[in-house]
Scaffold this active site. Sequence first.
Site, PDB file in Angstrom:
ATOM      1  CE1 TYR A 161      -0.647  -1.084   9.170  1.00 17.70           C
ATOM      2  CE2 TYR A 161      -2.287  -2.207   7.839  1.00 17.70           C
ATOM      3  CZ  TYR A 161      -1.869  -1.716   9.047  1.00 17.70           C
ATOM      4  OH  TYR A 161      -2.668  -1.846  10.137  1.00 17.70           O
ATOM      5  CE  LYS A 231       7.285   7.809  19.342  1.00 16.24           C
ATOM      6  NZ  LYS A 231       6.905   8.340  20.648  1.00 16.24           N
ATOM      7  CG  ASP A 308      -4.765  -0.627  11.815  1.00 19.31           C
ATOM      8  OD1 ASP A 308      -5.972  -0.653  12.095  1.00 19.31           O
ATOM      9  OD2 ASP A 308      -4.110  -1.653  11.581  1.00 19.31           O
TER      10      ASP A 308
HETATM   11  O1  LIG Z   1      -6.109  -6.292   6.893  1.00 18.39           O
HETATM   12  C1  LIG Z   1      -6.332  -6.639   8.029  1.00 18.39           C
HETATM   13  O2  LIG Z   1      -6.538  -7.821   8.342  1.00 18.39           O
HETATM   14  C2  LIG Z   1      -6.418  -5.624   9.122  1.00 18.39           C
HETATM   15  C3  LIG Z   1      -6.531  -4.233   8.612  1.00 18.39           C
HETATM   16  C4  LIG Z   1      -6.958  -3.266   9.638  1.00 18.39           C
HETATM   17  O3  LIG Z   1      -6.959  -3.495  10.823  1.00 18.39           O
HETATM   18  C5  LIG Z   1      -7.466  -1.980   9.177  1.00 18.39           C
HETATM   19  O4  LIG Z   1      -7.333  -1.656   8.011  1.00 18.39           O
HETATM   20  O5  LIG Z   1      -7.987  -1.235  10.024  1.00 18.39           O
HETATM   21 MG   LIG Z   2      -7.614  -1.838  12.003  1.00 14.49          MG
END
Ligand SMILES: O=C(O)CCC(=O)C(=O)O
Ligand SMILES: [Mg+2]
Length: 420
Positions: A161, A231, A308
Amino acid sequence: MVQHIHVPEGGQKITLNADFSLNVPHHPIVPYIEGDGVGADITPVMLKVVDAAVDKAYGGTRKIHWMEIYAGAKSTRVYGPDVWLPEETIQAVKEHVVAIKGPLTTPVGGGIRSLNVTMRQSLDLYVCLRPVQYFDGVPSPVKEPHKVNMVIFRENSEDIYAGIEYEAGSDNARKLIAFLRDELGAKKLRFPDTSALGVKPVSREGSERLVRKAIQYAIDHDKPSVTLVHKGNIMKFTEGAFRDWGYALAQQEFGAEPIDGGPWCRLKNPRTGKLITIKDVIADAFLQQIILRPAEYSVIATLNLNGDYISDALAAQVGGIGIAPGANMSDSVAMFEATHGTAPKYAGKDYVNPGSSILSAEMMLRHMGWTEAANLIISAMKGAVLSKKVTYDFARLMDGATQVSCSGFGQVMIDQMADR
Ligand SMILES: O=C(O)CCC(=O)C(=O)O
Ligand SMILES: [Mg+2]
Ligand SMILES: NC(=O)C1=CN([C@@H]2O[C@H](COP(=O)(O)OP(=O)(O)OC[C@H]3O[C@@H](n4cnc5c(N)ncnc54)[C@H](OP(=O)(O)O)[C@@H]3O)[C@@H](O)[C@H]2O)C=CC1
């Protein structure tokens, strides 16, 4: 000096003590971001439900003074075409310590990088806290949804990320491929010129501070276990190191003792005297075990991308992302937000479930120490679901339900408060 933020009169800032506890005045200013897409539907409903709960719980002696701050498409309308995330938005969250936001759109493939991720990184909100609990009567695809009772601690500042990516065919991608091949000896890999590359930074400090919070949460909330989900068999030095650093921290800082030679270990909860097991599971196996044996998992600590995926998967087991709340937290600042996104096909239709946003606000009230108002929201949510007056997502799975709109569901919750 603020440019476009209207600071409400009569409110005061929440402030921090040296130990990071909060001083919450009876009339706090709380910044909020409406959000893109369904943000414009759910956020006003959330504000109304919270105001009703606070008013009812404190007989009018307390009131939140909401302060709108801007991000996403609305920001470009207020600040100018390319201003997606004004600096004063970040400053306002930092200064007011507690904030709540609606979802923000991130385009797929190209375009701007995620504003959600940028905010988390700018404010170093390194914990993404997502509790997953079952409310009686909520329709679920699994047979025993009440056995799902987990709290996800997702590392929120690192991992893939971080946004360090190089487009296929770009000079930087070519340079990095050459460096990996020539300098780092990555010769066995297949690196055609069409390769795009992404970098996955995972640090010891980042992993430790996340796992520390997860273990402390288990202690404070009398939870039986903390599971490190990773993982690490494949990504040994990132995901695998996360696991190893987690176990080491449990032993060094919390006095955990290895079970049968490890790596699982166990510590005694200093508050209750009960044992807390620290264990780990590989992420793919975890995703099937949470369906087959959810009762075995309690507090989950994991890296950003795993967290996520796990958030949405677990939410589905207890009724979907329509009622999946969350918080992004540093040691000092907390910004609350739903787990779901902008659900563009439903935007502006007064249709979706505002429950995620309302339950995120419930977490916020609890964080502020306004427990009575938070409890009222929980009991109103339970009452609303049991009354079967619910939004489309529940109505389509529930026998005998009356489908209500997004704002209609907010009103059902407010009506429930009258009886409490
Ligand atoms: O930042 C985004 O557009 C998606 C982030 C996301 O899916 C989350 O933080 O759960
Ligand atoms: Mg999300
Ligand atoms: N923190 C944030 O701001 C987040 C932002 N996003 C962004 O949102 C955008 C859209 O992402 P997408 O992948 O479609 O994911 P979304 O979470 O926006 O929507 C996916 C599906 O989830 C269900 N859903 C979402 N919200 C609700 C709700 N309030 N009530 C009931 N059901 C709901 C709907 O299911 P159904 O179709 O079955 O009705 C919807 O089609 C993207 O740009 C993404 O980057 C995504 C996640 C988090």
